[in-house]
Write a protein that holds these residues in place. Structure first.
Motif, short mmCIF file in Angstrom:
data_model
loop_
_atom_site.label_atom_id
_atom_site.label_comp_id
_atom_site.label_asym_id
_atom_site.label_seq_id
_atom_site.Cartn_x
_atom_site.Cartn_y
_atom_site.Cartn_z
N ILE A 39 29.29 37.74 38.88
CA ILE A 39 29.82 38.14 40.18
C ILE A 39 30.92 39.17 39.92
O ILE A 39 31.91 38.87 39.25
CB ILE A 39 30.37 36.93 40.97
N ALA A 40 30.71 40.38 40.42
CA ALA A 40 31.65 41.47 40.15
C ALA A 40 32.95 41.27 40.92
O ALA A 40 32.94 41.04 42.13
CB ALA A 40 31.02 42.81 40.54
N ALA A 41 34.06 41.36 40.20
CA ALA A 41 35.38 41.28 40.83
C ALA A 41 35.66 42.59 41.56
O ALA A 41 35.19 43.65 41.15
CB ALA A 41 36.45 41.02 39.78
N HIS A 42 36.39 42.49 42.63
CA HIS A 42 36.86 43.63 43.42
C HIS A 42 35.75 44.42 44.08
O HIS A 42 35.95 45.56 44.46
CB HIS A 42 37.78 44.53 42.60
N ARG A 43 34.60 43.82 44.22
CA ARG A 43 33.50 44.45 44.95
C ARG A 43 33.29 43.66 46.24
O ARG A 43 32.96 42.47 46.18
CB ARG A 43 32.23 44.45 44.11
N PRO A 44 33.47 44.29 47.40
CA PRO A 44 33.30 43.55 48.66
C PRO A 44 31.84 43.15 48.88
O PRO A 44 30.93 43.95 48.64
CB PRO A 44 33.74 44.53 49.74
N HIS A 45 31.65 41.91 49.30
CA HIS A 45 30.32 41.38 49.61
C HIS A 45 30.36 40.82 51.03
O HIS A 45 31.31 40.10 51.37
CB HIS A 45 29.95 40.21 48.69
N ARG A 46 29.36 41.12 51.83
CA ARG A 46 29.25 40.46 53.13
C ARG A 46 29.00 38.98 52.88
O ARG A 46 28.30 38.61 51.94
CB ARG A 46 28.11 41.07 53.95
N VAL A 47 29.57 38.13 53.71
CA VAL A 47 29.36 36.69 53.57
C VAL A 47 27.87 36.37 53.54
O VAL A 47 27.41 35.58 52.73
CB VAL A 47 30.08 35.92 54.71
N ALA A 48 27.10 37.03 54.42
CA ALA A 48 25.66 36.77 54.49
C ALA A 48 24.95 37.09 53.17
O ALA A 48 23.91 36.51 52.87
CB ALA A 48 25.04 37.58 55.63
#
Length: 194
Positions: free
Chosen positions: A166-175
């Motif tokens: 899981i990449a740190a500091h990369r925004p992910h949509r909750v979905a």
């Protein structure tokens, strides 16, 4: 667009301020930067801390709960530690001071979030089963900071150190991130022996 930081409950802020003014609390903390600070210390940028309690495997709404408020402790214009107030049966009480990688990572994620074009309410979301902390950018900027509903369009920004894969500091949509978390949090199937 600026973040809409919710105000912390007055007793939570008061408990952290009182601890900062207590030589005993600062001396006993495992935070060398608090002990060696040459300028006045102040708790700033309150962030509600939520814990992800349950992610239903069927894709239902995850359950979170508010456990505390975290403040960046600043000496001058730089954060040197964080202080947390926790919710107890008697109300808000000082919990602890700390340093470490999540402090710088939180500051970096907040700076990144400030550059987004959509307004968000910043929160922290802890995923204990993965030893993971994320900056939770909630899309409803008028929501009560204690409410723990993750909306599909909210963003989660994993803080460093993030779990492997899981990449740190990369925004992910909750979905998008929730199915990954669900898979990782699900117990492994038991293997039958022959």
């Amino acid at each position: 667009m600026p973040l809409h930081v919710p105000p912390a409950p007055a007793p939570a802020l008061r408990s952290v301020r009182t601890a900062l003014g207590s030589p005993t609390a600062v001396r006993e903390a495992r935070t060398p930067s608090l002990k060696s600070a040459q300028t006045p210390l102040s708790p700033e940028l309150p962030l509600p801390v939520h814990v992800l309690e349950h992610v239903p495997p069927d894709g239902g709404a995850p359950r979170t709960r508010l456990t505390g408020w975290r403040f960046l402790i600043k000496a001058g214009d730089r954060a040197v530690a964080a202080g947390e107030a926790m919710l107890t049966p008697d109300g808000w009480a000082f919990s602890h001071f700390f340093e470490g990688p999540y402090l710088a990572s939180t500051e970096l994620a907040l700076r990144q979030a400030e550059s987004l074009t959509t307004p968000y309410q910043p929160r922290l979301l802890s995923v204990p089963g993965l030893y993971m902390l994320t900056l939770w950018l909630h899309g409803d900027i008028t929501a009560d900071a204690a409410s723990g509903l993750l909306a599909p369009g909210d963003l989660l920004v994993p803080l460093a150190p993030a779990p492997p894969g899981i990449a740190a500091h990369r925004p992910h949509r909750v979905a998008d991130l929730l199915p990954v978390l669900t898979l990782r949090l699900s117990p492994a199937p038991l293997l039958k022996s022959a």
